[in-house]
Scaffold this motif. Structure first.
Motif, PDB file in Angstrom:
ATOM      1  N   ASP B 447       0.834  -1.200   0.000  1.00 43.38           N
ATOM      2  CA  ASP B 447       0.000   0.000   0.000  1.00 43.38           C
ATOM      3  C   ASP B 447       0.866   1.247   0.000  1.00 43.38           C
ATOM      4  N   VAL B 448       0.198   2.406  -0.136  1.00 43.19           N
ATOM      5  CA  VAL B 448       0.968   3.646  -0.099  1.00 43.19           C
ATOM      6  C   VAL B 448       1.432   3.880   1.345  1.00 43.19           C
ATOM      7  N   PRO B 449       2.565   4.553   1.511  1.00 40.47           N
ATOM      8  CA  PRO B 449       3.047   4.782   2.879  1.00 40.47           C
ATOM      9  C   PRO B 449       2.069   5.657   3.662  1.00 40.47           C
ATOM     10  N   GLN B 450       2.141   5.545   4.964  1.00 44.30           N
ATOM     11  CA  GLN B 450       1.278   6.369   5.809  1.00 44.30           C
ATOM     12  C   GLN B 450       2.107   7.486   6.401  1.00 44.30           C
ATOM     13  N   LEU B 451       1.445   8.617   6.589  1.00 43.06           N
ATOM     14  CA  LEU B 451       2.199   9.765   7.063  1.00 43.06           C
ATOM     15  C   LEU B 451       2.099   9.859   8.580  1.00 43.06           C
ATOM     16  N   VAL B 452       1.040  10.467   9.091  1.00 50.12           N
ATOM     17  CA  VAL B 452       0.870  10.504  10.542  1.00 50.12           C
ATOM     18  C   VAL B 452      -0.472   9.886  10.915  1.00 50.12           C
ATOM     19  N   HIS B 453      -0.518   9.275  12.053  1.00 39.20           N
ATOM     20  CA  HIS B 453      -1.735   8.675  12.601  1.00 39.20           C
ATOM     21  C   HIS B 453      -2.408   7.731  11.620  1.00 39.20           C
ATOM     22  N   GLY B 454      -1.631   7.130  10.746  1.00 37.50           N
ATOM     23  CA  GLY B 454      -2.195   6.133   9.851  1.00 37.50           C
ATOM     24  C   GLY B 454      -2.862   6.687   8.605  1.00 37.50           C
ATOM     25  N   PHE B 455      -2.842   7.998   8.410  1.00 39.19           N
ATOM     26  CA  PHE B 455      -3.454   8.545   7.201  1.00 39.19           C
ATOM     27  C   PHE B 455      -2.491   8.412   6.022  1.00 39.19           C
ATOM     28  N   ALA B 456      -3.045   8.052   4.881  1.00 33.47           N
ATOM     29  CA  ALA B 456      -2.236   7.951   3.678  1.00 33.47           C
ATOM     30  C   ALA B 456      -2.020   9.363   3.163  1.00 33.47           C
ATOM     31  N   ASP B 457      -0.792   9.737   2.952  1.00 28.49           N
ATOM     32  CA  ASP B 457      -0.560  11.126   2.562  1.00 28.49           C
ATOM     33  C   ASP B 457       0.810  11.282   1.959  1.00 28.49           C
ATOM     34  N   SER B 458       1.034  12.443   1.403  1.00 26.14           N
ATOM     35  CA  SER B 458       2.392  12.751   0.994  1.00 26.14           C
ATOM     36  C   SER B 458       2.735  14.135   1.476  1.00 26.14           C
ATOM     37  N   HIS B 459       3.149  14.993   0.578  1.00 26.14           N
ATOM     38  CA  HIS B 459       3.642  16.289   1.017  1.00 26.14           C
ATOM     39  C   HIS B 459       2.493  17.148   1.513  1.00 26.14           C
ATOM     40  N   PHE B 460       2.410  17.270   2.851  1.00 25.21           N
ATOM     41  CA  PHE B 460       1.209  17.910   3.399  1.00 25.21           C
ATOM     42  C   PHE B 460       1.197  19.406   3.202  1.00 25.21           C
ATOM     43  N   ILE B 461       2.313  20.008   2.797  1.00 27.37           N
ATOM     44  CA  ILE B 461       2.291  21.447   2.590  1.00 27.37           C
ATOM     45  C   ILE B 461       2.110  21.771   1.106  1.00 27.37           C
ATOM     46  N   CYS B 462       2.906  21.151   0.274  1.00 22.91           N
ATOM     47  CA  CYS B 462       2.900  21.562  -1.134  1.00 22.91           C
ATOM     48  C   CYS B 462       2.022  20.707  -2.053  1.00 22.91           C
ATOM     49  N   PHE B 463       1.953  19.424  -1.789  1.00 26.77           N
ATOM     50  CA  PHE B 463       1.228  18.565  -2.728  1.00 26.77           C
ATOM     51  C   PHE B 463       0.306  17.627  -1.972  1.00 26.77           C
ATOM     52  N   PRO B 464      -0.750  18.149  -1.389  1.00 30.14           N
ATOM     53  CA  PRO B 464      -1.552  17.343  -0.473  1.00 30.14           C
ATOM     54  C   PRO B 464      -2.132  16.060  -1.053  1.00 30.14           C
ATOM     55  N   TYR B 465      -2.406  15.992  -2.341  1.00 29.70           N
ATOM     56  CA  TYR B 465      -3.052  14.780  -2.845  1.00 29.70           C
ATOM     57  C   TYR B 465      -2.059  13.688  -3.211  1.00 29.70           C
ATOM     58  N   GLU B 466      -0.808  14.083  -3.389  1.00 26.57           N
ATOM     59  CA  GLU B 466       0.146  13.159  -3.969  1.00 26.57           C
ATOM     60  C   GLU B 466       0.661  12.183  -2.936  1.00 26.57           C
ATOM     61  N   SER B 467       0.541  10.909  -3.215  1.00 22.36           N
ATOM     62  CA  SER B 467       1.159   9.944  -2.325  1.00 22.36           C
ATOM     63  C   SER B 467       2.596   9.754  -2.783  1.00 22.36           C
ATOM     64  N   ARG B 468       3.338   8.985  -2.028  1.00 21.20           N
ATOM     65  CA  ARG B 468       4.716   8.724  -2.415  1.00 21.20           C
ATOM     66  C   ARG B 468       4.788   7.638  -3.484  1.00 21.20           C
ATOM     67  N   ARG B 469       3.648   7.214  -3.972  1.00 21.68           N
ATOM     68  CA  ARG B 469       3.642   6.282  -5.098  1.00 21.68           C
ATOM     69  C   ARG B 469       3.058   7.060  -6.273  1.00 21.68           C
ATOM     70  N   THR B 470       3.937   7.471  -7.161  1.00 18.92           N
ATOM     71  CA  THR B 470       3.522   8.379  -8.232  1.00 18.92           C
ATOM     72  C   THR B 470       2.342   7.814  -9.019  1.00 18.92           C
ATOM     73  N   GLY B 471       1.381   8.668  -9.261  1.00 19.30           N
ATOM     74  CA  GLY B 471       0.218   8.238 -10.030  1.00 19.30           C
ATOM     75  C   GLY B 471      -0.885   7.659  -9.166  1.00 19.30           C
ATOM     76  N   ILE B 472      -0.643   7.586  -7.846  1.00 19.22           N
ATOM     77  CA  ILE B 472      -1.673   7.069  -6.938  1.00 19.22           C
ATOM     78  C   ILE B 472      -2.042   8.188  -5.968  1.00 19.22           C
ATOM     79  N   TYR B 473      -3.314   8.548  -5.952  1.00 17.23           N
ATOM     80  CA  TYR B 473      -3.744   9.728  -5.205  1.00 17.23           C
ATOM     81  C   TYR B 473      -4.805   9.383  -4.171  1.00 17.23           C
ATOM     82  N   PRO B 474      -4.427   9.292  -2.911  1.00 15.05           N
ATOM     83  CA  PRO B 474      -5.427   9.069  -1.874  1.00 15.05           C
ATOM     84  C   PRO B 474      -6.273  10.335  -1.707  1.00 15.05           C
ATOM     85  N   THR B 475      -7.542  10.159  -1.481  1.00 12.22           N
ATOM     86  CA  THR B 475      -8.405  11.332  -1.339  1.00 12.22           C
ATOM     87  C   THR B 475      -9.517  11.055  -0.349  1.00 12.22           C
ATOM     88  N   GLY B 476     -10.091  12.121   0.166  1.00  7.42           N
ATOM     89  CA  GLY B 476     -11.165  11.970   1.146  1.00  7.42           C
ATOM     90  C   GLY B 476     -10.609  11.597   2.511  1.00  7.42           C
TER      91      GLY B 476
END
Ligand code: SF4
Ligand code: SF4
Ligand code: SF4
Ligand code: SF4
Lengths: 208, 733
Positions: B447-476
């Protein structure tokens, strides 16, 4: 008679003091809108000197602390500076609610008897109602002697220079002590006030 | 590179001509830089200047150009020559704007400019104009995992934009959590009353949309590939597997409520204590009539307990705020008040958080007579046929305030359905099969890596939708806690990001933050020792291994950060226009004055995302800094190969400053782990320094943000002072 009113109110509103305040206190319907931010209490220049600053009073109303609120002297301490009203983010007419609460507590006979603001307000009212005009001399003397003869003489002596000065400047007429001047139609004023009270009582559901 | 024809262009505009001896710069370019063609121009970015360059490219056969003018971040439209390799010498923001005027500064200022020209010439000769990812592939289908409001919105938005969608929903119906609600929080003027959820309308639109193919009772059994060429195995109810090929993925797997059975002190588990979803169930059952408890008793008094097992500092329950529960409780209190104003509804809160127009909704509830009490609930216990709630009234400081209630509603918050936590080693012996959402066939985990508290996320300041797996976008709510309105907005963003990924992959370009970059990493297999550092350190899981255990670069997953290049001990990884050589040559091109000149040289390797722009802005604000530094922008501190530092020290630099983004838990690194990897590698540099008999202060690592416009020059000046103290390097020739 006053305690009758109190008993009636208790019977009517049960434990919903908030509803009672909404129905009977001037601007009381605003109390539920307070969001407990505390800005009013923080803004009130007298806040630190009272038992319950406005925010707390509003919370107590919502918590149903009827007795504590109505016998509190907090709302009597409000000086109408309007700081709180200006700052309340919810636009509560706090000053008015404070006065409304004081008035309601007074009418129910629960207001603290010797609260100085209450005593003064009552004296002022009785004084002005009597002749339709304020008799300043009687009002100030009444105020000096409210705690008895001894303290009254003391205060009067302390104020004597000011009194003499006012006498000289023709701002004070000693004859007022004897009779005092009234307005043209004192009877009319009395009738008008009686009518107003009737209307208010009816509106608020107090028995006549 | 036989057919390389080089040219250098020296600009005299923007005051460069007055402050610098551009004739000398031209000489430097041809004598030291060995450029085939050198031209000065009074105003290089003017149409005339640009035409001159273009003419040289078209008619003189120039293939490599060095532009000595302003920062590479300025005039990018004018200096856009996609057919040739280009380097820039930053003489404006990097030299004349950061140096004081006056004769006493002239010599060192000119030397600075000379060096930057040498560096640009050296760099460009090592560059090749990138051709784009050869594995580029186009697939116009978006896979959406999850059929709740977020998933359905993403699907509809992608379809509206002209892309096909495959929607996979694990249950038998679309709608997700929202379908279980009676009403949703008001989302438009006047924000006064609960509104219809709108789920039926969304579902109908999905069903009517020919571009959207829906799988119900289905899960993703396997995800293979990279942006533009994912292959998805979908496990369906019948047990058969369907295969779909998609270009990008939106993961909208939603949330579950925090389990109230973990909150016995708040009555979790008692009859007549429900969570927010439990209340929705009662409201749906009432269908507009009076709300009744499970035992059929009509509710006359209801207490809402906010932050039940949330914002918990003790570490036992959820540490975070779920963001929607205050408004949800307000909405639910209205369910009662709207039917019967005599029902007592009390919301016990610590902080009432009603973001955005939620404030109007809150006010509306107050008007309807919902009571809000600031307090902290200590216990909920059965009492007679109902419950007794004991709480600390925080305004009146009454520790034992109580309320009786027929029903208590606990606001327990959201727990993301983010799948397997790939960073947490699986507990041995525990026989619970972790449920993966995507089942990625990546060596980094399913699965995509988790950022904090188990939420799937990537760059929380600049690219909120982008996960660390390019082309995969966790949302909601799988990305962060949110309500329906926010989820719909979020899903729209994610759909657009998926489309961007599809388009970039099709054109062989990088995704953000270097979107548009056509370069991609290659490696020389002969030199590779199969140490796997690149594979492990790539923050984006872009590198796999082949059967012979050589790295396999999935270019469309790659963000072109260069972290792999920095990691490789034998330096066999490079990009056409960015390599160990392009930077190494710049480092070596700098003229190193002798030990007695009192002119130290300090190398600054600055991250091009934050530190370099901060330096440029310092120039714009005319902040001055030492003339002894030579700044080289790097894609990410992660791309810094230690050989650059060793080479610099060996060739007589007196100090090296590295400037990258903040790393660690509150990271701001645009490549998530790049600056962290760099500082890890640098932690080992001290030994090298000691073995060279050099002071450890000769290499310094700084965390710099783009806003550090005043701080960066200060750092440089302080460091220059420090070098003065330690003395010049003994390694000068
Ligand atoms: S400022 Fe207004 S909203 Fe805030 S506590 Fe006072 S009355 Fe309530
Ligand atoms: S108006 Fe009354 S309650 Fe308000 S700040 Fe002034 S004194 Fe305090
Ligand atoms: S480390 Fe960066 S440049 Fe290297 S493969 Fe991974 S994403 Fe691409
Ligand atoms: S880091 Fe370099 S040597 Fe190691 S596996 Fe990757 S390419 Fe090969």
């Amino acid at each position: 008679m006053m305690s009758d009113l109190n008993a009636q109110a208790i019977k009517k509103y049960g434990n919903s003091f908030l509803k009672e305040v909404e129905a009977n206190v001037e601007e009381g319907e605003w109390v539920k809108m307070c969001m407990q931010c505390g800005v009013c209490s923080g803004s009130c220049p007298f806040g630190p000197h009272w038992a319950h600053p406005p925010q707390e009073i509003f919370m107590m109303i919502r918590a149903g602390k009827r007795e504590e609120v109505l016998t509190s002297d907090s709302m009597w301490m409000c000086t109408s500076c309007y700081n709180c009203i200006v700052r309340c983010p919810r636009k509560l007419p706090i000053t008015h609610i404070m006065h409304g609460l004081a008035n309601y507590a007074h009418r129910l006979g629960l207001a603290p008897k010797n609260q100085p603001t209450r005593v003064f307000a009552k004296m002022f009212w009785d004084n002005i109602v009597k002749t339709g005009r304020v008799n300043e001399l009687k009002l100030s003397l009444g105020l000096y002697f409210k705690d008895g003869l001894g303290p009254g003489i003391k205060t009067a002596l302390a104020m004597k220079d000011i009194g003499l000065g006012m006498l000289k400047a023709k701002r004070l007429n000693p004859l007022e002590l004897v009779k005092g001047h009234g307005c043209k139609d004192t009877k009319g004023i009395h009738a008008m006030l009686k009518k107003a009270r009737e209307i208010e009582d009816r509106r608020k559901g107090f028995a006549a | 590179m036989a057919d390389q024809k080089t040219a250098a262009y020296i600009c005299q505009g923007c005051g460069l001509g007055e402050r610098l001896d551009t004739r000398q710069l031209a000489q430097v370019a041809s004598r030291d830089g060995k450029m085939n063609l050198v031209r000065e121009h009074p105003f290089l970015c003017s149409s005339e200047g640009v035409a001159m360059i273009r003419n040289d490219i078209e008619n003189e056969g120039v293939t490599h150009i060095a532009i000595a003018a302003c920062s590479r971040r300025a005039k990018t439209e004018a200096f856009h020559f996609p057919t040739v390799a280009m380097s820039r010498a930053n003489l404006r923001e990097g030299v004349i704007w950061i140096r004081p005027e006056g004769d006493e500064h002239q010599e060192t200022t000119q030397e600075m400019a000379d060096d930057y020209v040498r560096m640009a010439c050296a760099e460009v000769k090592k560059m090749v104009q990138p051709a784009g990812n050869p594995a580029a592939a186009r697939n116009d289908t978006v896979l959406v995992v999850g059929g709740g409001v977020s998933g359905m919105t993403a699907a509809l938005e992608a379809s509206k934009a002209g892309y096909r969608v495959v929607l996979v929903e694990k249950t038998g119906a679309l709608g997700g959590m929202a379908a279980k609600l009676w009403k949703r929080v008001a989302y438009k003027e006047p924000f006064a009353d609960p509104a219809d959820t709108g789920v039926n309308e969304l579902t109908a639109r999905i069903q009517a949309d020919k571009n959207i193919k829906v799988y119900l009772n289905a899960t993703v059994a396997k995800t293979d590939g990279a942006p533009g060429r994912f292959t998805i195995d979908i496990a369906t109810e019948s047990g058969s597997i369907s295969q779909e090929h998609v270009g990008a993925i939106v993961q909208a797997s939603g949330f579950t409520l925090y389990d109230m059975n973990k909150l016995p002190e708040l009555g979790g588990g008692l009859p007549n204590v429900v969570d927010q979803l439990g209340l929705e169930e009662l409201a749906r059952a009432a269908n507009g009539g009076p709300i009744k408890r499970a035992d059929g008793v009509e509710v006359k008094t209801v207490v809402f307990v906010q932050c039940a097992g949330q914002r918990d500092p003790s570490g036992t329950h959820l540490p975070y705020c779920s963001g929607h529960c205050c408004l949800t409780s307000i909405k639910q209190a209205m369910y009662f008040k709207d039917r019967n104003p005599d029902v007592d509804t009390v919301v016990i809160f610590d902080d009432l958080r009603t973001p955005g127009n939620g404030e109007d909704f809150y006010r509306s509830a107050q008007r309807k007579g919902v009571t809000f009490t600031k307090g902290k609930v200590s216990s909920v216990a059965s009492a007679g046929n109902g419950l007794k709630v004991t709480f600390h009234d925080l305004i009146l400081d009454d520790k034992n305030a109580t309320i009786d209630a027929d029903l208590v509603v606990l606001a327990t918050g959201q727990v993301p359905n983010s799948g397997v936590n790939i960073d947490q080693p699986r507990e041995e012996g525990v026989d619970i099969k972790p449920i993966s959402i995507l089942n990625l066939n990546y060596r980094q985990g399913p699965d995509v890596p988790q950022l904090v508290h188990g939420f799937a996320d990537s760059h929380f300041i600049c690219f909120p939708y982008e996960s660390r797996r390019t082309g995969i976008y966790p949302t909601g709510p799988v990305r962060r806690p949110m309500d329906i309105a926010q989820a719909m907005e979020d899903a729209t963003g994610a759909a657009l990001k998926a489309i961007q990924a599809i388009e970039n992959a099709a054109a062989g370009r990088a995704a953000h933050p270097r979107s548009g970059d056509l370069s991609y990493p290659t490696f020389r297999a002969e030199g590779c020792t199969q140490c796997k550092r690149c594979t492990v350190e790539c923050p984006f899981g872009a590198i796999d291994e082949d059967e012979k255990r050589y790295p396999v670069f999935n270019e469309s997953r790659c963000r072109r950060c260069g972290t792999c290049m920095g990691a490789c001990p034998v330096r066999v990884i490079s990009f056409e226009n960015y390599s160990v050589d392009t930077v190494g040559s710049q480092i070596k091109a700098v003229d190193i004055p002798d030990e007695f000149s009192e002119k130290p040289r300090i190398l600054v390797l600055a991250c091009e995302n934050d530190a370099y722009p901060a330096l440029d802005m310092a120039g714009m604000k005319r902040q001055t800094y030492s003339a002894f530094v030579r700044v080289i922008p790097v894609r990410c501190l992660g791309s810094v190969n230690l050989i650059w530092i060793t080479d610099a020290l060996n060739s007589g630099y007196d100090g090296v400053m590295l400037m990258g983004c903040k790393h660690g838990e509150q990271y701001q690194c645009h490549f998530v782990k790049g600056s962290e990897m760099a500082s890890y590698r640098l932690s080992k540099v001290d030994d090298t320094l000691k073995s060279l008999n050099l002071e450890t202060e000769r290499v310094q690592n700084y965390e710099v943000a783009i806003t550090d416009i005043e701080r960066v020059p200060q750092l440089i000046n302080d460091y220059a002072e420090k070098i003065k103290e330690i003395g010049m390097s003994p390694f000068k020739f």
